[in-house]
Design a protein around this motif. Structure first.
Motif, PDB file in Angstrom:
ATOM      1  N   LEU A   8       8.137   3.746  70.686  1.00 49.17           N
ATOM      2  CA  LEU A   8       6.938   3.316  70.283  1.00 49.17           C
ATOM      3  C   LEU A   8       6.054   3.443  71.686  1.00 49.17           C
ATOM      4  CD1 LEU A   8       7.680  -0.291  68.391  1.00 49.17           C
ATOM      5  CD2 LEU A   8       7.537   2.042  67.470  1.00 49.17           C
ATOM      6  N   ARG A   9       4.676   3.882  71.528  1.00 52.91           N
ATOM      7  CA  ARG A   9       3.809   3.990  72.797  1.00 52.91           C
ATOM      8  C   ARG A   9       2.990   2.829  72.952  1.00 52.91           C
ATOM      9  NH1 ARG A   9      -0.261   5.483  75.529  1.00 52.91           N
ATOM     10  NH2 ARG A   9      -0.689   7.528  76.553  1.00 52.91           N
ATOM     11  N   GLY A  10       2.890   2.241  74.280  1.00 56.40           N
ATOM     12  CA  GLY A  10       2.057   1.486  74.599  1.00 56.40           C
ATOM     13  C   GLY A  10       2.392  -0.285  74.055  1.00 56.40           C
ATOM     14  N   ILE A  11       3.430  -0.307  73.746  1.00 57.88           N
ATOM     15  CA  ILE A  11       4.062  -1.686  73.522  1.00 57.88           C
ATOM     16  C   ILE A  11       4.352  -2.560  74.734  1.00 57.88           C
ATOM     17  CG2 ILE A  11       5.949  -2.951  72.408  1.00 57.88           C
ATOM     18  CD1 ILE A  11       3.898  -2.256  70.332  1.00 57.88           C
ATOM     19  N   ASN A  12       3.915  -3.586  74.723  1.00 53.62           N
ATOM     20  CA  ASN A  12       4.168  -4.487  75.981  1.00 53.62           C
ATOM     21  C   ASN A  12       3.847  -4.171  77.375  1.00 53.62           C
ATOM     22  OD1 ASN A  12       5.114  -6.553  74.003  1.00 53.62           O
ATOM     23  ND2 ASN A  12       7.013  -5.802  74.205  1.00 53.62           N
ATOM     24  N   VAL A  13       2.421  -3.340  77.459  1.00 53.02           N
ATOM     25  CA  VAL A  13       2.266  -2.758  78.653  1.00 53.02           C
ATOM     26  C   VAL A  13       0.887  -3.456  79.258  1.00 53.02           C
ATOM     27  CG1 VAL A  13       1.392  -0.555  79.927  1.00 53.02           C
ATOM     28  CG2 VAL A  13       3.168  -0.599  78.002  1.00 53.02           C
ATOM     29  N   SER A  14       1.073  -3.790  80.304  1.00 44.07           N
ATOM     30  CA  SER A  14      -0.246  -4.646  80.969  1.00 44.07           C
ATOM     31  C   SER A  14      -0.604  -5.812  79.956  1.00 44.07           C
ATOM     32  CB  SER A  14      -1.325  -3.772  81.269  1.00 44.07           C
ATOM     33  OG  SER A  14      -0.714  -2.592  81.891  1.00 44.07           O
ATOM     34  N   PRO A  73       1.518   4.578  68.113  1.00 44.18           N
ATOM     35  CA  PRO A  73       2.072   5.777  68.039  1.00 44.18           C
ATOM     36  C   PRO A  73       3.752   5.545  67.855  1.00 44.18           C
ATOM     37  CG  PRO A  73       0.395   5.716  69.337  1.00 44.18           C
ATOM     38  CD  PRO A  73       0.704   4.527  69.323  1.00 44.18           C
ATOM     39  N   VAL A  74       4.181   6.227  67.086  1.00 45.33           N
ATOM     40  CA  VAL A  74       5.832   6.103  66.794  1.00 45.33           C
ATOM     41  C   VAL A  74       6.473   7.473  66.824  1.00 45.33           C
ATOM     42  CG1 VAL A  74       7.698   5.485  65.274  1.00 45.33           C
ATOM     43  CG2 VAL A  74       5.379   4.309  65.327  1.00 45.33           C
ATOM     44  N   ILE A  75       7.428   7.954  67.754  1.00 46.95           N
ATOM     45  CA  ILE A  75       8.234   9.210  67.741  1.00 46.95           C
ATOM     46  C   ILE A  75       9.423   8.913  67.663  1.00 46.95           C
ATOM     47  CG2 ILE A  75       8.620  11.092  69.158  1.00 46.95           C
ATOM     48  CD1 ILE A  75       5.835  10.550  70.631  1.00 46.95           C
ATOM     49  N   ALA A  76      10.103   9.787  66.795  1.00 46.51           N
ATOM     50  CA  ALA A  76      11.598   9.713  66.455  1.00 46.51           C
ATOM     51  C   ALA A  76      12.347  10.886  66.801  1.00 46.51           C
ATOM     52  CB  ALA A  76      11.860   9.340  64.896  1.00 46.51           C
ATOM     53  N   ARG A  77      13.597  10.952  67.458  1.00 45.81           N
ATOM     54  CA  ARG A  77      14.472  11.887  67.515  1.00 45.81           C
ATOM     55  C   ARG A  77      15.934  11.634  66.964  1.00 45.81           C
ATOM     56  NH1 ARG A  77      10.395  13.749  69.121  1.00 45.81           N
ATOM     57  NH2 ARG A  77       9.996  14.954  71.168  1.00 45.81           N
ATOM     58  N   ARG A 150      -4.209  14.735  75.777  1.00 45.96           N
ATOM     59  CA  ARG A 150      -5.728  15.510  75.809  1.00 45.96           C
ATOM     60  C   ARG A 150      -5.384  16.918  75.795  1.00 45.96           C
ATOM     61  NH1 ARG A 150      -6.930  13.005  80.187  1.00 45.96           N
ATOM     62  NH2 ARG A 150      -7.113  14.343  81.559  1.00 45.96           N
ATOM     63  N   LYS A 151      -4.601  17.398  76.787  1.00 48.18           N
ATOM     64  CA  LYS A 151      -4.558  19.035  76.770  1.00 48.18           C
ATOM     65  C   LYS A 151      -3.661  19.564  75.959  1.00 48.18           C
ATOM     66  CE  LYS A 151      -6.197  19.350  81.457  1.00 48.18           C
ATOM     67  NZ  LYS A 151      -6.952  20.321  81.663  1.00 48.18           N
ATOM     68  N   LEU A 152      -2.826  18.794  75.101  1.00 49.26           N
ATOM     69  CA  LEU A 152      -1.874  19.552  73.999  1.00 49.26           C
ATOM     70  C   LEU A 152      -2.267  19.161  72.493  1.00 49.26           C
ATOM     71  CD1 LEU A 152       1.468  19.186  76.120  1.00 49.26           C
ATOM     72  CD2 LEU A 152       0.015  21.097  75.797  1.00 49.26           C
ATOM     73  N   ASN A 153      -3.133  17.978  72.585  1.00 48.81           N
ATOM     74  CA  ASN A 153      -3.521  17.498  71.228  1.00 48.81           C
ATOM     75  C   ASN A 153      -2.303  16.892  70.522  1.00 48.81           C
ATOM     76  OD1 ASN A 153      -5.381  16.777  69.161  1.00 48.81           O
ATOM     77  ND2 ASN A 153      -5.255  18.480  68.155  1.00 48.81           N
ATOM     78  N   VAL A 154      -1.635  16.114  71.149  1.00 51.63           N
ATOM     79  CA  VAL A 154      -0.333  15.454  70.663  1.00 51.63           C
ATOM     80  C   VAL A 154      -0.601  14.011  71.059  1.00 51.63           C
ATOM     81  CG1 VAL A 154       1.010  17.618  70.989  1.00 51.63           C
ATOM     82  CG2 VAL A 154       0.927  15.973  72.906  1.00 51.63           C
ATOM     83  N   THR A 155       0.609  13.431  70.636  1.00 46.43           N
ATOM     84  CA  THR A 155       0.815  11.864  70.796  1.00 46.43           C
ATOM     85  C   THR A 155       2.235  12.038  71.778  1.00 46.43           C
ATOM     86  OG1 THR A 155      -0.111  10.890  68.968  1.00 46.43           O
ATOM     87  CG2 THR A 155       1.783   9.592  70.129  1.00 46.43           C
ATOM     88  N   ALA A 156       2.116  11.474  72.963  1.00 44.54           N
ATOM     89  CA  ALA A 156       3.079  11.561  73.955  1.00 44.54           C
ATOM     90  C   ALA A 156       3.548  10.038  74.424  1.00 44.54           C
ATOM     91  CB  ALA A 156       2.580  12.154  75.123  1.00 44.54           C
TER      92      ALA A 156
END
Length: 175
Positions: A8-14, A73-77, A150-156
């Motif tokens: 997960l991106r951006g969970i429990n940050v700041s 955003p959620v990314i799986a592998r 921003r540069k690659l038009n993705v979620t990271a």
């Protein structure tokens, strides 16, 4: 059932998007995932599912939005994909404190992007991964999730070397 590592991106940050891991595990179990584990407080999940990665990501994203009101955003592998990412890391891992893996939500075809002022920091874009080596340290580098998005038009979303290895270790241990 296949085992996945989900980020997960951006969970429990700041202090933003606070999401207790116990509540997240409950949600994931309610969504039908099996053998759900979380690791530290920053949105690292290991689970088993019968669906593919895009279905898993959508279910989790929608579940978090519905239950907690966060657009995350959620990314799986898969485990083989995770292992491949580790093996392909192109820079020295001697100082693991400056090594990171940037997981992208889709394959990209660019291999270079324009980034000014990265000094001795290095990166390599490889399909759905960006490998970074931040000699200046993560707090000072220009090589950030926002830059690659921003540069690659993705979620990271990034994980450091130790977290990346620990997630594989947890995923490979018997459920």
């Amino acid at each position: 059932m296949k085992k996945y590592i989900v980020l997960l991106r951006g969970i429990n940050v700041s202090g933003r998007n606070k999401l207790p891991m116990a509540d997240l595990r409950d949600l994931l179990n309610d969504l039908g995932f099996k053998n759900v584990q979380t690791y530290i407080q920053s949105g690292n999940i290991i689970l088993e599912a019968g669906e593919g990665k895009s279905v898993i990501c959508n279910k989790i994203k929608e579940g978090i939005q519905t239950k907690f009101g966060y657009d995350v955003p959620v990314i799986a592998r898969t485990i083989p994909e995770w292992k491949k990412a580790i093996v392909k890391y192109p820079f020295s891992t001697e100082n693991e404190k400056i090594v990171a893996f940037v997981f992208l939500n889709k394959k990209v075809y660019e291999t270079k992007i324009e980034v000014k002022g990265i000094n001795n920091d290095q990166y390599l874009i490889d399909n759905d991964m960006v490998y970074i080596y931040c000699e200046t340290g993560f707090g000072k580098t220009k090589l950030s999730n926002n830059l690659f998005e921003r540069k690659l038009n993705v979620t990271a979303t990034s994980r450091n070397y130790n977290t990346t290895l620990k997630l594989l270790e947890l995923a490979e241990s018997p459920s």
